[in-house]
Design an enzyme around this catalytic site. Structure first.
Site, PDB file in Angstrom:
ATOM      1  CG  ASP A 317      -2.529   3.096   3.516  1.00  0.00           C
ATOM      2  OD1 ASP A 317      -2.363   2.099   4.229  1.00  0.00           O
ATOM      3  OD2 ASP A 317      -2.638   3.046   2.282  1.00  0.00           O
ATOM      4  CE  LYS A 318       3.688  -1.086   4.177  1.00  0.00           C
ATOM      5  NZ  LYS A 318       4.040  -1.294   2.746  1.00  0.00           N
ATOM      6  CB  THR A 319       0.043  -0.581   0.815  1.00  0.00           C
ATOM      7  OG1 THR A 319       0.746  -1.451   1.691  1.00  0.00           O
ATOM      8  CG2 THR A 319       0.054  -1.152  -0.592  1.00  0.00           C
ATOM      9  CD  GLU A 451      -4.485 -13.351  -8.264  1.00  0.00           C
ATOM     10  OE1 GLU A 451      -5.313 -12.771  -8.989  1.00  0.00           O
ATOM     11  OE2 GLU A 451      -4.805 -14.075  -7.306  1.00  0.00           O
ATOM     12  CE  LYS A 521      -2.359 -16.478  -5.050  1.00  0.00           C
ATOM     13  NZ  LYS A 521      -1.954 -15.865  -6.309  1.00  0.00           N
ATOM     14  CB  THR A 636       1.053  -0.450   7.586  1.00  0.00           C
ATOM     15  OG1 THR A 636       1.266  -1.392   6.552  1.00  0.00           O
ATOM     16  CG2 THR A 636       1.896  -0.844   8.789  1.00  0.00           C
ATOM     17  N   GLY A 637      -1.209  -2.553   7.236  1.00  0.00           N
ATOM     18  CA  GLY A 637      -1.608  -3.947   7.390  1.00  0.00           C
ATOM     19  C   GLY A 637      -0.438  -4.905   7.360  1.00  0.00           C
ATOM     20  CG  ASP A 638       2.994  -4.224   5.042  1.00  0.00           C
ATOM     21  OD1 ASP A 638       2.364  -5.068   4.386  1.00  0.00           O
ATOM     22  OD2 ASP A 638       3.485  -3.205   4.546  1.00  0.00           O
ATOM     23  CG  ASP A 759      -3.474   4.436  -1.813  1.00  0.00           C
ATOM     24  OD1 ASP A 759      -3.125   3.768  -2.803  1.00  0.00           O
ATOM     25  OD2 ASP A 759      -3.503   3.961  -0.667  1.00  0.00           O
TER      26      ASP A 759
END
EC number: 7.6.2.1
Length: 979
Positions: A317-319, A451, A521, A636-638, A759
């Site tokens: 994973d990345k984040t 947020e 947003k 990743t989700g990016d 994580d």
């Protein structure tokens, strides 16, 4: 034979029983927790969780877990809100806000439930954590229920004095239990191969047993009649020359028991002991202890220690894994103007990596002046704030631009848009403010780190969110009008929450002037599709800025608004309330359709860019793992631009590495999309095949939409073939399910060891699907850790876990298992040879006590010390020369060539020991008095040779000696002579 087997089986049963007992006691501790429930007449008494029933009204105090799935009735707050921590459910540490219905807010005291009755009709038990459909019939009215009013079991009440709730689901019907799955059973490749070796040894046992039984049958038939002293005319059935078949069959059982020492039963016990001790060393390694969090590495299972040394592919994973998951507000774009001059960590790391690559290529001299200048400029930008103002850093806020700070934004040309931008940040959220009495500032419990960073940024720009009620948000605004602080109230009319499907959040508010404003947003692609023609004034500039932010490795969101007329809002709100109160499977679909009706014709305000910094040591760790020959995939989700630049920053991508990007367009048909992807995959494979440079490296980058097609049955192996030829793979915009599917494809398609590391709760599928799952105990909670086989607190510790402990454990276990087979063959075959010399009589040359002590005392301790303490090289050498790790993935120490070699060594040792003793003592006196050896003396001398040879052999295998190994080896030899 029976005693050792009983010992081994009994020990395994005891271990399993102990583990089951511990799990049982954990369950009992949870089920025995107590909570207050309404008995009758407004009186609450304590009751155990396991006795709670559907329909009970319970009172849960602050910092207590919810005993079942509850419908929130009221709380210690007047407006009926409460804060819930759902870390045990979804892995998120951010608090969630739950709101009671207005109709039950009056139930504030125990006595208020004296005459309370109601009827709840709701959905059947299901595993969906984020949906709930039902109605409450109360006071002759029917009220629709929402997920925001449901408190799930195993979540915890936080920052709230108490809540009252009515039980909806209990036990296995609760959503957390519906989500529970059995952890997959994982076995290492060495263990699986051991099974085949046991089959080989068992076959050998059968062969020599059959030879013995055949030899005994032949001896009985042809020689027994000549042995008058055996009384062949008056013998038992088992020795009857007339029935040799029965004699041979009965002897087969004797032979199987006698030669049973070929099967190393004690090996499994020894391996269990060794693996537990290896896991202890991993847990106590101070080099993998995180001083900041106080969390050590943890081997949550000891079954896969040696598998750590055979990993071929890492899927990460990345984040929160490569990055910290602690967002800092760094840049923003407002009304087409970019603000924020500070360079991101990704930009600095990528520039440094590029400089290092250029230096290695011998081209550093031609660009040194330019690169040095850029580094100096970056360093100046980074340190300018500290050097000029000497201000302490602000958590979650690394923004630097004099045009926006200290109220200077009031001098900018687009002041109205800046005010609107800051108000959206301060109002459009679900966070809860908490006053820090020591500093006098507010901190925020937000649903996401992004947020929280937005609220800190709004506060620093002069718009401080300081209070929330069920119906309103209050903001202190500075620098507006006279310059004095003004408290403004924004009444919340509707809140359309963020979901992974919607990818946006919308709040509809009424300000103090009575104007209704929609603030939104979300992801830029989602917001841009909903802009009005007149709302695209800043679209081109904002898009340009977003691309720059993405290249800098920043997470971006777009902000937009829309002013509503009263009549328009009223008409829409009626439709929204109808959809909200409807019951049925299409309720969510209806809500989404109604939301779509309002979330359109928006006006673009700007965009935000927050930084998720790389964890300490990530680039160096990935570089070492690549040197060790490991392939690394990042899921990743990016979006693609962000993932590529973070890839450069963390050394996953390097300058000069050729990139293969596979993307697709939504405008095409499904057949055209698949054809396009297939062409791109084939072109990429062809590019790699035609590459003439043997040192060329390739990187594959693919997005989630394209990946969905690439994982289909007719294409997945072509995609995998391309991916395994690349040094690095980055999959962007992937869902949790896709992470698990990719992991399964790599594991099953390559047949090699995969390691999944993450994580968050969204990484659990990937972690469980991989051969080895590693959880990082980070910001997103413990969900990944609980599902993992090993856990570390930082990604950088993965280097030591694999390159040092993995290498050691693999080599230790491999040598230990091979030696075990060697010693059992060397010992067991001497019994067979003696059988042949004694007419296959079934007589053992060794005393029974010798045979019992052989595996239990005399040879067990040295081999355990080999499996625990052996080090072919030190940890420093492992880290300095990571290519040594390739011994594991190539299986150099446990292939069939080496296994058969050790078996051959055992055969050779048995032949030398047996026949050397026979030749020496067969017909010669061994004492001056002329005494010759009997069976007892021969067996003792032969057993002495075996004990010495086997213990000397294990000492020759060892390359790293400690005092413990010396003690155990010499103790085993001395213990035999003492015995």
């Amino acid at each position: 034979m029976i005693a050792p087997l009983a010992f081994v089986v009994g020990l395994s049963m005891a271990k399993e029983g102990l583990e089951d007992w511990r799990r049982f006691m954990q369950d009992m501790n949870v089920n025995s927790r107590k909570v207050k429930f309404h008995k009758e007449g407004g009186v609450f008494e304590f009751k155990q969780w396991q006795q709670i029933e559907v329909g009970d009204v319970v009172r849960v105090e602050k910092d207590e877990f919810f005993p079942a799935d509850l419908l929130l009735l009221s709380s210690s707050y007047e407006d009926g809100i409460c804060y819930v921590e759902t870390m045990n459910l979804d892995g998120e540490t951010n608090l969630k806000v739950k709101r009671a219905m207005d109709v039950t807010l009056s139930l504030e005291e125990d006595e208020d439930f004296k005459n309370f009755t109601g009827l709840i009709k709701c959905e059947d038990p299901n595993p969906s954590l984020y949906t709930f459909v039902g109605n409450l019939e109360y006071d002759r009215q029917t009220y629709s229920l929402e997920p925001a009013q449901v408190l799930l079991r195993d979540s915890k009440l936080r920052n709230t004095g108490f809540v009252y709730g009515v039980v909806i689901f209990t036990g296995f019907d609760t959503k957390v239990m519906q989500n529970s799955t059995k952890s997959p059973s994982k076995r290492s490749r060495i263990e699986k191969k051991m099974d085949y070796i046991i089959y080989v040894l068992f076959s050998l046992l059968l062969v020599i047993s059959l030879i013995s039984s055949l030899g005994f049958a032949l001896k009985t038939k042809f020689h027994m009649p000549n042995w008058w002293y055996m009384r062949p005319d008056d013998t038992e059935q088992f020795y009857n020359p007339k029935e040799p078949f029965i004699s041979g069959l009965s002897h087969l059982v004797t032979a199987l028991i006698l030669y049973g020492y070929l099967i190393p039963i004690s090996l499994y016990v020894s391996i269990e002991v060794v693996k537990v001790l290896q896991a202890t060393f991993i847990n106590q390694d101070l080099q993998m202890y995180d001083d900041d969090t106080g969390i050590p590495a943890q081997a949550r299972t000891s079954n896969l220690n040696e598998e750590l040394g055979q990993v071929d592919t890492i899927l990460s994973d990345k984040t929160g894994t490569l990055t910290c998951n602690q967002m800092d507000f760094l840049k923003c774009s407002i009304a087409g103007t970019a603000y924020g001059v500070r360079a991101s960590e990704v930009e600095r790391a990528a520039a440094q990596q590029m400089a290092n690559d250029l230096e290695q290529d011998g081209r550093q001299s031609s660009v040194s002046s330019k690169r040095s200048k850029q580094d100096i400029e970056l360093e100046t930008v980074v340190t300018s704030k500290d050097g000029k103002d000497n201000k302490p850093p602000i958590k979650f806020f690394s923004f630097e631009d004099d045009r926006m700070t200290e109220g200077n934004w009031t001098k900018e040309p687009n002041v109205d848009m800046i005010i609107l931008f800051c108000r959206i940040l301060a109002v459009c959220h679900t966070a809860i403010p908490e006053l820090n009495e020591e500093t006098g500032t507010y901190t925020y419990e937000a649903e996401s780190p992004d947020e929280g960073a937005f609220l800190v940024a709004a506060r620093e720009f002069g718009f401080e969110f300081f209070k929330r009620t069920q119906t309103s948000v209050f903001v202190r605004e500075r620098y507006i009008g006279s310059g004095q602080t003004t408290e403004r109230e924004y009444k919340i009319l509707n809140l359309l929450e963020f979901t992974s499907k919607r990818k946006r959040m919308t709040v509809i508010v009424r300000d103090e002037e009575g104007q209704i404003i929609l603030m939104c947003k979300g992801a830029d692609s989602i917001i841009f599709d909903r802009l009005a023609k007149k709302g695209k004034t800043y679209l081109e500039d904002t898009t340009k800025h977003l691309n720059i932010y993405g290249e800098a490795g920043l997470r971006t969101l777009a902000l937009a608004y829309r002013k509503l007329e009263e009549s328009e809002y009223s008409a829409w709100n009626n439709e929204f309330q109808k959809a909200k109160t409807s019951i049925g499977a299409d309720r969510d679909t209806n809500l989404e359709k109604v939301a779509e009706m309002m979330e359109k014709e928006l006006t673009l305000v700007g965009a935000t860019a927050v930084e998720d910094k790389l964890q300490k040591g990530v680039p160096q760790c990935i570089d070492k793992l690549a040197q060790a020959g490991l392939k690394i995939w990042v899921l990743t989700g990016d979006k693609m631009e962000t993932a590529i630049n973070i890839g450069f920053a963390c050394s996953l991508l390097r300058e000069g590495m050729k990139q293969i990007c596979i993307t697709t367009l939504d405008s095409e048909s499904k057949e055209a999309i698949k054809e396009n992807i297939l062409t791109q995959v084939n072109n990429g494979s062809q590019m790699i095949k035609l590459e003439k440079d043997p040192y060329a490296a390739f990187a594959l980058i693919i997005d989630g939409k394209t990946l969905a097609y690439a994982l289909e049955e007719d294409m997945k192996f072509l995609f995998l073939g391309l991916a395994v030829d690349c040094a690095s793979v980055i999959c962007c915009r992937v869902s949790p399910k896709q992470k698990a599917l990719v992991t399964r494809l790599v594991k099953e398609g390559t047949g090699k060891v995969t390691l999944g590391i993450g994580d968050g709760a969204n990484d659990v599928g990937m972690i469980q699907e991989a051969d080895i799952g590693v959880g990082i105990s980070g910001v997103e909670g413990m969900q990944a850790v609980m599902a993992s086989d090993f856990s570390v607190s930082q990604f950088r510790f993965l280097e030591r876990l694999l390159v040092v402990h993995g290498h050691w454990c693999y080599k230790r276990i491999a040598q230990m298992v091979c030696y075990f087979f060697y010693k059992n063959i060397a010992f067991g075959l001497t019994l067979f040879y003696f059988e042949a010399f004694t007419g296959f009589s079934g007589q053992s040359v060794y005393d029974d006590w010798y045979m019992i002590l052989f595996n239990v005392v005399l040879t067990s301790l040295p081999v355990i010390s080999l499996g625990v303490f052996e080090q072919d090289v030190s940890s420093d050498v492992c880290l300095e020369f990571p290519t040594l790790y390739q011994q594991g993935p190539r299986n150099l120490f446990f292939d069939w060539y080496r296994i058969l070699g050790w078996m051959g060594n055992g055969l050779y040792s048995s032949l030398v020991i047996f026949f050397l003793n026979i030749v020496i003592f067969y017909d010669q006196a061994y004492r001056a008095e002329g005494q010759t050896t009997d069976m007892s003396i021969l067996g003792t001398i032969m057993f002495t040779c075996i004990i010495c040879a086997l213990n000397f052999q294990v000492s020759l295998i060892m390359t790293h000696y400690t005092w413990m190994q010396h003690v155990l080896i010499w103790f085993s030899i001395v213990a035999w002579f003492i015995f």
